[in-house]
Design a protein around this motif. Structure first.
Motif, mmCIF file in Angstrom:
data_model
loop_
_atom_site.group_PDB
_atom_site.id
_atom_site.type_symbol
_atom_site.label_atom_id
_atom_site.label_comp_id
_atom_site.label_asym_id
_atom_site.label_seq_id
_atom_site.Cartn_x
_atom_site.Cartn_y
_atom_site.Cartn_z
ATOM 1 N N HIS A 30 0.837 -1.206 0.000
ATOM 2 C CA HIS A 30 0.000 0.000 0.000
ATOM 3 C C HIS A 30 0.868 1.251 0.000
ATOM 4 O O HIS A 30 0.523 2.246 -0.656
ATOM 5 C CB HIS A 30 -0.950 0.002 1.204
ATOM 6 C CG HIS A 30 -2.145 -0.875 1.019
ATOM 7 N ND1 HIS A 30 -3.416 -0.398 0.873
ATOM 8 C CD2 HIS A 30 -2.255 -2.228 0.948
ATOM 9 C CE1 HIS A 30 -4.262 -1.403 0.728
ATOM 10 N NE2 HIS A 30 -3.568 -2.525 0.768
ATOM 11 N N HIS A 31 1.991 1.187 0.691
ATOM 12 C CA HIS A 31 2.927 2.312 0.696
ATOM 13 C C HIS A 31 3.500 2.537 -0.709
ATOM 14 O O HIS A 31 3.586 3.671 -1.183
ATOM 15 C CB HIS A 31 4.048 2.052 1.708
ATOM 16 C CG HIS A 31 5.063 3.130 1.785
ATOM 17 N ND1 HIS A 31 4.811 4.367 2.347
ATOM 18 C CD2 HIS A 31 6.344 3.177 1.347
ATOM 19 C CE1 HIS A 31 5.887 5.120 2.254
ATOM 20 N NE2 HIS A 31 6.836 4.424 1.653
ATOM 21 N N VAL A 32 3.877 1.466 -1.381
ATOM 22 C CA VAL A 32 4.389 1.559 -2.753
ATOM 23 C C VAL A 32 3.308 2.104 -3.684
ATOM 24 O O VAL A 32 3.571 2.958 -4.540
ATOM 25 C CB VAL A 32 4.915 0.187 -3.248
ATOM 26 C CG1 VAL A 32 5.162 0.195 -4.747
ATOM 27 C CG2 VAL A 32 6.182 -0.186 -2.497
ATOM 28 N N HIS A 52 9.358 1.828 -13.030
ATOM 29 C CA HIS A 52 9.250 2.626 -11.809
ATOM 30 C C HIS A 52 8.764 1.745 -10.651
ATOM 31 O O HIS A 52 9.294 1.827 -9.534
ATOM 32 C CB HIS A 52 8.311 3.817 -12.019
ATOM 33 C CG HIS A 52 8.226 4.728 -10.848
ATOM 34 N ND1 HIS A 52 9.313 5.403 -10.344
ATOM 35 C CD2 HIS A 52 7.181 5.068 -10.069
ATOM 36 C CE1 HIS A 52 8.949 6.121 -9.304
ATOM 37 N NE2 HIS A 52 7.649 5.932 -9.109
ATOM 38 N N LEU A 53 7.795 0.889 -10.922
ATOM 39 C CA LEU A 53 7.299 -0.035 -9.907
ATOM 40 C C LEU A 53 8.411 -0.969 -9.432
ATOM 41 O O LEU A 53 8.586 -1.169 -8.225
ATOM 42 C CB LEU A 53 6.131 -0.853 -10.460
ATOM 43 C CG LEU A 53 5.592 -1.958 -9.561
ATOM 44 C CD1 LEU A 53 5.080 -1.393 -8.247
ATOM 45 C CD2 LEU A 53 4.517 -2.742 -10.281
ATOM 46 N N GLU A 54 9.173 -1.511 -10.351
ATOM 47 C CA GLU A 54 10.269 -2.406 -9.990
ATOM 48 C C GLU A 54 11.311 -1.695 -9.133
ATOM 49 O O GLU A 54 11.853 -2.286 -8.201
ATOM 50 C CB GLU A 54 10.917 -2.994 -11.239
ATOM 51 C CG GLU A 54 10.039 -4.022 -11.926
ATOM 52 C CD GLU A 54 10.600 -4.487 -13.257
ATOM 53 O OE1 GLU A 54 11.695 -4.037 -13.659
ATOM 54 O OE2 GLU A 54 9.928 -5.305 -13.904
ATOM 55 N N ASN A 55 11.579 -0.442 -9.427
ATOM 56 C CA ASN A 55 12.526 0.314 -8.597
ATOM 57 C C ASN A 55 12.006 0.472 -7.173
ATOM 58 O O ASN A 55 12.775 0.395 -6.213
ATOM 59 C CB ASN A 55 12.815 1.685 -9.213
ATOM 60 C CG ASN A 55 13.696 1.586 -10.431
ATOM 61 O OD1 ASN A 55 14.451 0.629 -10.594
ATOM 62 N ND2 ASN A 55 13.593 2.559 -11.314
ATOM 63 N N LEU A 56 10.702 0.694 -7.031
ATOM 64 C CA LEU A 56 10.111 0.832 -5.701
ATOM 65 C C LEU A 56 10.066 -0.507 -4.950
ATOM 66 O O LEU A 56 10.160 -0.536 -3.726
ATOM 67 C CB LEU A 56 8.704 1.413 -5.804
ATOM 68 C CG LEU A 56 8.604 2.856 -6.280
ATOM 69 C CD1 LEU A 56 7.151 3.244 -6.522
ATOM 70 C CD2 LEU A 56 9.244 3.806 -5.269
ATOM 71 N N ARG A 58 12.228 -3.095 -5.481
ATOM 72 C CA ARG A 58 13.512 -3.797 -5.535
ATOM 73 C C ARG A 58 13.986 -4.295 -4.162
ATOM 74 O O ARG A 58 14.400 -5.443 -3.999
ATOM 75 C CB ARG A 58 14.577 -2.913 -6.177
ATOM 76 C CG ARG A 58 15.861 -3.664 -6.490
ATOM 77 C CD ARG A 58 16.762 -2.904 -7.430
ATOM 78 N NE ARG A 58 16.101 -2.315 -8.571
ATOM 79 C CZ ARG A 58 15.692 -2.972 -9.669
ATOM 80 N NH1 ARG A 58 15.859 -4.270 -9.732
ATOM 81 N NH2 ARG A 58 15.122 -2.344 -10.672
ATOM 82 N N LYS A 59 13.929 -3.444 -3.160
ATOM 83 C CA LYS A 59 14.409 -3.838 -1.832
ATOM 84 C C LYS A 59 13.577 -4.991 -1.278
ATOM 85 O O LYS A 59 14.115 -5.946 -0.725
ATOM 86 C CB LYS A 59 14.359 -2.636 -0.885
ATOM 87 C CG LYS A 59 14.939 -2.916 0.468
ATOM 88 C CD LYS A 59 14.961 -1.661 1.323
ATOM 89 C CE LYS A 59 15.525 -1.947 2.689
ATOM 90 N NZ LYS A 59 15.510 -0.769 3.554
ATOM 91 N N ARG A 60 12.263 -4.918 -1.442
ATOM 92 C CA ARG A 60 11.382 -5.982 -0.956
ATOM 93 C C ARG A 60 11.626 -7.272 -1.736
ATOM 94 O O ARG A 60 11.638 -8.365 -1.171
ATOM 95 C CB ARG A 60 9.927 -5.535 -1.080
ATOM 96 C CG ARG A 60 8.899 -6.521 -0.623
ATOM 97 C CD ARG A 60 8.981 -6.898 0.814
ATOM 98 N NE ARG A 60 8.596 -5.835 1.704
ATOM 99 C CZ ARG A 60 8.254 -6.013 2.966
ATOM 100 N NH1 ARG A 60 8.240 -7.221 3.477
ATOM 101 N NH2 ARG A 60 7.941 -5.003 3.728
ATOM 102 N N ALA A 61 11.847 -7.159 -3.049
ATOM 103 C CA ALA A 61 12.069 -8.348 -3.882
ATOM 104 C C ALA A 61 13.338 -9.095 -3.469
ATOM 105 O O ALA A 61 13.391 -10.323 -3.561
ATOM 106 C CB ALA A 61 12.142 -7.955 -5.352
ATOM 107 N N LYS A 62 14.334 -8.377 -3.001
ATOM 108 C CA LYS A 62 15.583 -9.024 -2.578
ATOM 109 C C LYS A 62 15.398 -9.883 -1.336
ATOM 110 O O LYS A 62 16.221 -10.740 -1.052
ATOM 111 C CB LYS A 62 16.667 -7.975 -2.336
ATOM 112 C CG LYS A 62 17.185 -7.370 -3.614
ATOM 113 C CD LYS A 62 18.270 -6.350 -3.353
ATOM 114 C CE LYS A 62 18.748 -5.738 -4.660
ATOM 115 N NZ LYS A 62 19.779 -4.721 -4.455
#
Length: 124
Positions: A30-32, A52-56, A58-62
């Protein structure tokens, strides 16, 4: 990254994850989503694409570790039930094979896991 984007899209479509880690994941998504809406409103140069979504995300995906019946969003080793049970609370990655996804605060269940759970219920 693809699984994280899919999980984000599921939340946007009101297909919410379940499990102990679901609330935190939904809040993060929801924050993203709010950041995406704010960027679209304030910066017209940002195109509606997944970059742009992937950049937001990225940290969570790792932090994503894929299990057969759940996802582990391993962002805090001290909260990982598998590491506590194994006696290795400072490990750098989870022990996915030891995951008790019904009790681990970083585990979530998504629509893609339904066949695994349904198959187990049928077999039992």
């Amino acid at each position: 990254m693809q699984l994280t984007v899919q999980a984000f899209r599921d939340v946007q479509a009101c297909r919410m994850p379940a499990g102990p880690g679901a609330r935190g994941l939904i809040e993060a998504f929801h924050h993203v989503d709010a950041q995406l809406k704010d960027a679209a409103r304030t910066d017209p140069k940002i195109l509606k694409d997944d970059r742009h979504l992937e950049n937001l995300l990225r940290k969570r995906a790792k932090t994503l570790h894929v299990g057969p019946a759940n996802f582990c969003w391993f962002h805090d080793p001290s909260k990982a039930l598998c590491l506590r049970l194994a006696g290795t609370p400072n490990a750098a990655k989870p022990l996915v094979g030891m995951c008790d996804s019904a009790r681990c605060p970083q585990a979530t269940h998504h629509p893609c896991h339904r066949p695994v759970w349904a198959g187990q219920a049928t077999a039992t």
